[in-house]
Scaffold this active site. Structure first.
Site, PDB file in Angstrom:
ATOM      1  N   LYS A  67      18.754  58.896  51.167  1.00 44.28           N
ATOM      2  CA  LYS A  67      19.307  59.831  50.289  1.00 44.28           C
ATOM      3  C   LYS A  67      18.553  60.561  49.347  1.00 44.28           C
ATOM      4  O   LYS A  67      18.370  61.820  49.320  1.00 44.28           O
ATOM      5  CB  LYS A  67      19.925  58.716  49.037  1.00 44.28           C
ATOM      6  CG  LYS A  67      20.792  59.522  48.050  1.00 44.28           C
ATOM      7  CD  LYS A  67      21.091  58.540  47.070  1.00 44.28           C
ATOM      8  CE  LYS A  67      19.816  58.000  46.247  1.00 44.28           C
ATOM      9  NZ  LYS A  67      20.265  57.106  45.264  1.00 44.28           N
ATOM     10  N   THR A  68      17.201  59.964  48.976  1.00 45.44           N
ATOM     11  CA  THR A  68      16.294  60.397  48.015  1.00 45.44           C
ATOM     12  C   THR A  68      15.606  61.734  49.014  1.00 45.44           C
ATOM     13  O   THR A  68      15.165  62.822  48.428  1.00 45.44           O
ATOM     14  CB  THR A  68      15.347  59.633  47.727  1.00 45.44           C
ATOM     15  OG1 THR A  68      15.894  58.555  47.014  1.00 45.44           O
ATOM     16  CG2 THR A  68      14.318  60.218  46.604  1.00 45.44           C
ATOM     17  N   ASP A 255      22.685  62.626  40.861  1.00 46.81           N
ATOM     18  CA  ASP A 255      22.240  61.290  41.481  1.00 46.81           C
ATOM     19  C   ASP A 255      23.248  60.202  41.064  1.00 46.81           C
ATOM     20  O   ASP A 255      23.628  59.995  39.859  1.00 46.81           O
ATOM     21  CB  ASP A 255      20.887  61.062  41.450  1.00 46.81           C
ATOM     22  CG  ASP A 255      20.143  60.098  42.392  1.00 46.81           C
ATOM     23  OD1 ASP A 255      20.797  59.755  43.508  1.00 46.81           O
ATOM     24  OD2 ASP A 255      19.112  59.491  42.183  1.00 46.81           O
ATOM     25  N   GLU A 256      23.252  59.262  41.992  1.00 44.57           N
ATOM     26  CA  GLU A 256      23.901  57.889  41.652  1.00 44.57           C
ATOM     27  C   GLU A 256      25.619  58.262  41.091  1.00 44.57           C
ATOM     28  O   GLU A 256      25.875  57.679  40.038  1.00 44.57           O
ATOM     29  CB  GLU A 256      23.285  56.955  40.803  1.00 44.57           C
ATOM     30  CG  GLU A 256      22.031  56.807  41.294  1.00 44.57           C
ATOM     31  CD  GLU A 256      21.944  55.504  42.159  1.00 44.57           C
ATOM     32  OE1 GLU A 256      22.926  55.159  42.773  1.00 44.57           O
ATOM     33  OE2 GLU A 256      20.781  55.081  42.364  1.00 44.57           O
ATOM     34  N   GLN A 286      28.244  51.097  46.130  1.00 40.09           N
ATOM     35  CA  GLN A 286      27.025  50.271  45.454  1.00 40.09           C
ATOM     36  C   GLN A 286      27.204  50.630  43.862  1.00 40.09           C
ATOM     37  O   GLN A 286      26.336  50.684  43.109  1.00 40.09           O
ATOM     38  CB  GLN A 286      25.629  51.030  45.758  1.00 40.09           C
ATOM     39  CG  GLN A 286      25.179  50.591  47.204  1.00 40.09           C
ATOM     40  CD  GLN A 286      23.979  50.884  47.288  1.00 40.09           C
ATOM     41  OE1 GLN A 286      22.915  50.633  46.835  1.00 40.09           O
ATOM     42  NE2 GLN A 286      23.809  51.967  48.399  1.00 40.09           N
ATOM     43  N   ARG A 632      19.238  45.307  50.411  1.00 45.13           N
ATOM     44  CA  ARG A 632      18.076  45.195  50.240  1.00 45.13           C
ATOM     45  C   ARG A 632      17.082  44.962  51.303  1.00 45.13           C
ATOM     46  O   ARG A 632      15.906  45.144  51.291  1.00 45.13           O
ATOM     47  CB  ARG A 632      17.689  44.529  48.791  1.00 45.13           C
ATOM     48  CG  ARG A 632      18.345  44.836  47.931  1.00 45.13           C
ATOM     49  CD  ARG A 632      18.660  46.319  47.283  1.00 45.13           C
ATOM     50  NE  ARG A 632      19.762  47.084  47.985  1.00 45.13           N
ATOM     51  CZ  ARG A 632      19.860  48.305  48.005  1.00 45.13           C
ATOM     52  NH1 ARG A 632      18.785  49.074  47.717  1.00 45.13           N
ATOM     53  NH2 ARG A 632      20.824  48.818  48.583  1.00 45.13           N
TER      54      ARG A 632
END
Length: 782
Positions: A67-68, A255-256, A286, A632
Site C-alpha cells: 500500500k505505502t 491514507d487509512e 483493518q 502481522r
DNA sequence: TGATGCTGCGTTTTT
DNA sequence: CGCAGCATCA
C-alpha cells in the site's frame, strides 16, 4: 531492450471524459511514464492505483499488499508528470509516523528530498495549519494553544463545578467523552440532538459543551477535536476560503480511509468538490478504531459518496506465507459488513498456524517463553518476534516471565511521553515563558513546586483576573503591587512573576535547551524531584533530561512548542535485539517473522465489553482485530488460549475463542500440550485433560485427537459464551448431563436448582446467591 | 500541607 | 486485588 507492454493508457487512466487535454500531449506523457523507473517494480494493480490519477479512486489495499509503495509512487507520479506541484497535493494520514514515512519514501523515489509538500501531514496537523492562517474566522488568534486531554478535563471540571453540578455524579471524563463524540461527528453545540444532550447531567450536556467552547475561545485554545471540527467549520462557513483551497488542492490523497470519522469525511468531501481528484486508500478489514469515532461506513459507502469512483483492489500479498494468509482470510470471511477482497500470496508453504490450549495464563507465558528461547537457539532474531495481546493487563505475565528468563523485551505503546506528569509540568513552564497569557499553564505550575500559593491566594487571583478580564499572569503582575494578598503569598507570587519575566527576557539570547535547563533548575522543579524519595522520581528526572534532549532537534522554543502538542513521541531509537510486546491495536502497520497471539478466549477476545456495547458490529470489529493480528506475521503465527485466567484477581474458567473455530482447518495445526504444565504442583494432568470444560466445536484431526484423549465426545452448543464459574475439581468428570429442575450443589454458590440448560452451560437459581450461569462440570447432583 | 483512609473501577488509543 | 483519585483529618 525489452520494455513492459505498452500499458501507456490503460482505460482506467481517464475514466472521466471531457477532461481538459493532457498537458504535453498523451503520446509524450505516455513515453515519459513508460520509461519512468519508479513504475517498474509495481504490479499491475498497484500501477493502476498510481496511474488512475483523475477522478475519485478507492484503493482497497489488503494487509501486506504494498500500500505505502503504491501511495508514495502515486505522489511521485503526480509530481514527475507535473500534474501537480508539491504545494498542490493534499496528503493526509492519521499518525505522524505515517506522514513522515510517506514524505521520506516519496523523496527516495524521486531521488532527492521533496520540498514544498506543505500539505502532507496528519488530519490534525493540517487542521492546525488551516486554523492558524485564518484563526480569527473561528474566533481564535493565530497563536492559539492546543489542549490535550488532561487540560480538557481540568477545564470541564471547572465548568461542571461552576454550574453547581455534582462532579462525582457527572464526571468531567464522561462529559469530555461526549464532547469528543459530538466533535467527531461534526456537531457544534447548537447541533447536538436534544436527546443526546440529555444524556449528561439531565440535559445540561449541550449547554456545558457550549460553555466549554466559549471558554476555549477566551483562553485562545483548541482541543484535539476542534482541530478537526473548527477547521471544517472554517471551510464550511467561508465559501471564498473554501474555494481557494479547492483550487489549490489539485490532487488529494487519504491514507487509512477506514479510520476516518464523520468530520474528517465531511472535511474531505468539501475539499474534494474542487478538482474531484481524491484518492482514498484503506482496508475495511483493518478498521479497528470504531470505538473512538472511526466510521467503517465511510469506506463501505465510498462509491455512493463519490459517484463514478474507480475501485482498485490490491490483493497480492508480499508479506505472509500461504497458511497465514489462508487462515486470516478464512477468519475475516465471517464478517458481513465488508467490501470483500481475496488476498493471494506467492510465498508457498511455510508453517501452519499453531493453536495450543494451556492451563492458565502462567503456563501460557511459560510456553511462549520456551518457544521464543527455542527459536532464538535456532538463530531467530528477537526483533522479529512479537507478542500481540488484546488487553494490556495480559502483558504483565509475559514481562514477569521474560525477566525471570533474562529474555530481553520491549513494550511498544503504553503511556505517551508527553502525557507524563513531569513532562507536562515542564512544558507548562516553557509555555508560560513563551505565551505569558496561557492561563492553563499558569494554573498548572504556579504552585509546583510548592510556593505557598494555596487556594486562598489563587481564589483572589482568579477573581481579580475575571473581573478585570485579564490573564492570570497579568492579574498576578497587578496584584503584587497591592495588599490584596498576605505578605507571604505576595512575596512568593512576586518571585514567580519575576522569574517568568526574567526567563522570557532570555529567549532571544540563550540557546533554548540551555534556557530550559535554567528554567527547570531555577524554578526549583528539578530540585523537587531530587528531594522526592519515591521510586519513580529518578525516572522522572531522566524524562526531563530526555525532554531537553528532544528540544535540541528544534530550532527554538516556539518551534518546539508548536510541534510538541501534536508530534511528540516517545524515544524509541533502535536498540538491542528484543522481543516486542504490544497490544493488537498498536501492532497495526507492523510486521514480524513470528507472531504470538495469546489469550484467544471468549470474553477476552472477542472482548465481552465490545460485544455488550456494540453488539454484532462490536464482534465484527473484534474479528478485524484478530485479522490484523494474524496478518502481522510473515512466517509463523501461534495462537494460545488458557482454560483459566485471573480477572480482577478472581480465577475464571474460560472457553476458547469462537475465532479459533473460524480458522480454516487446512491452515491450522493444533498442538498437543507439551509437558509444560507438569510443574504446576497440585494442579495435575487430570485437570488439564478435562479440556472439555472449555471445549468448542473445533474440528481438526489434532483437535479431535486431543478431545478423545480427554474422553469427551460431546460438542457443546454455540450461543453466548460468557461463562463464569470458579474452577474447582469435580469428583466425577463424566457428570455432565443435568436436567432442568434438578437440585445441585456448587462449591462456590452452594445449593440450587437448575433453571435452564444449554449444552454444558447451566443457569441455576442458587438458594443463597441467586441466579448464576455455571458450567455443568462444577456442580454435583444432590 | 501532608498523610491517611475510603470509594470505585478495572479494553483497545491518536492527535 | 490493586490502583487512582478524592475527601477528610490532624
Amino acid at each position: 531492450m525489452t520494455r513492459p507492454a505498452p500499458t501507456t493508457e490503460p482505460s482506467g487512466l481517464r475514466p472521466v471524459s471531457g477532461h481538459q487535454p493532457a498537458e504535453g500531449g498523451i503520446a509524450a506523457r505516455a513515453r515519459a511514464t513508460a520509461d519512468a523507473p519508479y513504475l517498474r517494480d509495481l504490479n499491475p494493480e498497484q500501477r493502476e492505483a498510481v496511474e488512475t490519477t483523475d477522478g475519485p479512486v478507492l484503493v482497497l489495499a489488503g494487509a501486506g499488499t504494498g500500500k505505502t509503495r503504491a501511495l508514495t509512487t502515486r505522489l511521485t507520479h503526480l509530481l514527475t508528470t507535473r500534474k501537480a506541484r508539491p504545494g498542490e497535493l493534499l496528503a493526509v494520514t492519521f499518525t505522524n509516523k505515517a506522514a513522515r514515512e510517506m514524505q521520506a519514501r516519496t523523496g527516495d523515489l524521486i531521488g532527492n528530498v521533496v520540498e514544498g509538500m506543505r500539505w502532507l501531514g496528519t488530519f490534525h496537523s493540517i487542521g492546525v495549519k488551516m486554523l492558524r492562517r485564518d484563526a480569527e474566522l473561528v474566533g481564535l488568534r493565530s497563536d492559539f494553544s492546543i489542549l490535550d486531554t488532561d487540560d480538557q478535563i481540568r477545564l470541564l471540571k471547572q465548568l461542571i463545578v461552576a454550574d453547581n453540578i455534582d462532579p462525582k455524579r457527572w464526571p468531567a471524563r464522561q462529559l469530555a467523552a461526549f464532547i469528543d463524540r459530538w466533535k467527531n461527528r461534526g456537531m457544534t453545540p447548537d447541533k447536538v440532538p436534544a436527546g443526546e444532550a440529555f444524556a449528561f447531567a439531565n440535559g445540561k450536556g449541550a449547554e456545558l459543551y457550549g460553555a466549554y467552547q466559549q471558554r476555549l475561545k477566551i483562553l485562545n485554545a483548541a482541543d484535539f477535536g476542534d482541530l478537526l471540527l473548527e477547521s471544517f467549520r472554517l471551510l464550511q462557513e467561508n465559501p471564498d476560503l473554501l474555494k481557494s483551497y479547492q483550487e489549490r488542492f489539485r490532487y488529494m490523497l487519504v491514507d487509512e480511509y477506514q479510520d476516518t470519522n464523520a468530520v474528517q469525511y465531511l472535511w474531505l468531501k468539501l475539499l474534494a468538490q474542487g478538482h474531484g481528484n481524491i484518492c482514498c486508500v484503506g482496508d475495511d478489514d483493518q478498521s479497528i478504531y470504531g470505538w473512538r469515532g472511526a466510521d467503517v461506513d465511510n469506506i463501505l459507502r465510498f462509491e455512493k459518496d463519490f459517484p463514478g469512483a474507480k475501485v482498485i483492489r490490491l490483493e497480492r500479498n508480499y508479506r505472509s506465507s500461504e497458511h497465514i494468509l489462508g487462515a486470516a482470510s478464512g477468519l475475516i470471511a465471517h464478517n458481513e459488513a465488508r467490501l470483500g477482497k481475496t488476498l493471494h500470496t506467492e510465498i508457498d508453504g511455510g508453517d501452519r498456524i499453531a493453536v495450543q490450549g494451556v492451563w492458565d495464563s502462567g503456563e501460557e507465558a511459560r510456553q511462549i517463553g520456551e518457544d521464543i528461547e527455542q527459536a532464538q537457539r535456532g538463530g531467530h532474531l528477537l526483533d522479529e518476534i512479537a507478542i500481540l495481546v488484546r488487553a494490556s493487563f495480559q502483558m504483565r505475565e509475559f514481562e514477569e516471565r521474560f525477566i525471570t528468563l533474562g529474555l530481553p523485551y520491549r513494550v511498544i505503546g503504553g503511556p505517551r511521553f508527553y502525557e507524563r506528569l513531569e513532562i507536562r509540568d515542564a512544558l507548562a513552564y516553557l509555555k508560560l515563558v513563551v505565551q505569558g497569557d496561557n492561563d492553563l499553564a499558569f494554573e498548572r505550575i504556579v504552585n509546583v513546586p510548592k510556593r505557598g500559593l494555596g487556594d486562598a491566594a489563587l481564589k483572589i487571583l482568579h477573581g481579580f483576573a475575571r473581573s478585570a478580564r485579564v490573564s492570570l499572569m497579568q492579574a498576578a503582575t497587578s496584584l503584587i503591587e497591592t495588599d490584596e494578598l498576605t505578605a507571604r503569598a505576595r512575596a512568593s507570587l512576586k518571585g514567580f512573576v519575576e522569574d517568568i519575566a526574567r526567563w522570557r527576557a532570555m529567549i532571544d539570547t540563550t540557546p533554548h535547551t540551555e534556557l530550559a535547563e535554567i528554567i527547570l533548575d531555577e524554578s526549583g522543579y528539578t530540585a523537587m524531584w531530587q528531594k522526592d524519595k519515591s521510586a519513580n522520581a529518578p525516572g522522572r528526572l531522566e524524562n526531563l533530561k530526555e525532554l531537553v534532549r528532544a528540544m535540541g532537534e528544534y530550532e527554538n522554543l516556539a518551534g518546539f512548542l508548536e510541534h510538541v502538542a501534536l508530534v511528540m513521541e516517545r524515544d524509541s531509537g533502535p536498540d538491542e535485539d528484543k522481543v516486542n510486546l504490544m497490544t493488537l491495536h498498536s501492532a497495526k502497520g507492523l510486521e514480524f517473522d513470528t507472531v504470538f497471539l495469546p489469550g484467544w478466549e471468549e470474553g477476552l477476545f472477542p472482548h465481552q465489553r465490545a460485544m455488550d456495547e456494540s453488539g454484532h458490529a462490536g464482534l465484527e470489529e473484534e474479528r478485524r482485530l484478530a485479522y490484523v493480528g494474524l496478518t502481522r506475521a510473515r512466517k509463523r503465527a501461534k495462537i494460545t488460549f488458557a482454560g483459566n485466567r485471573r480477572v480482577h484477581n478472581l480465577w475464571q474458567s474460560a472457553i476458547p475463542s469462537r475465532f479459533l473455530d473460524e480458522l480454516p482447518e487446512a491452515h491450522v495445526d493444533v498442538e498437543e500440550t507439551s509437558g509444560g504444565y507438569g510443574g504446576l504442583g497440585g494442579f495435575g494432568e487430570s485437570r488439564f485433560d478435562r479440556r472439555q470444560d472449555f471445549a468448542s466445536s473445533y474440528d481438526t484431526p489434532g483437535w479431535q485427537r486431543a478431545r478423545r484423549a480427554a474422553g469427551d465426545g460431546a460438542t457443546p452448543s454455540r450461543g453466548p459464551r460468557t461463562i463464569e464459574g470458579e474452577l474447582v475439581a469435580t469428583e466425577d468428570p463424566a457428570a455432565s448431563r443435568h436436567m432442568v429442575g434438578e437440585r445441585i450443589f456448587h462449591q462456590k454458590f452452594g445449593y440450587g436448582r437448575i433453571a435452564a440448560a444449554d449444552g454444558n452451560k447451566l443457569t441455576i437459581d442458587f438458594e443463597k446467591s441467586g441466579r448464576k450461569k455455571v458450567l455443568d462440570s462444577f456442580v454435583e447432583r444432590h
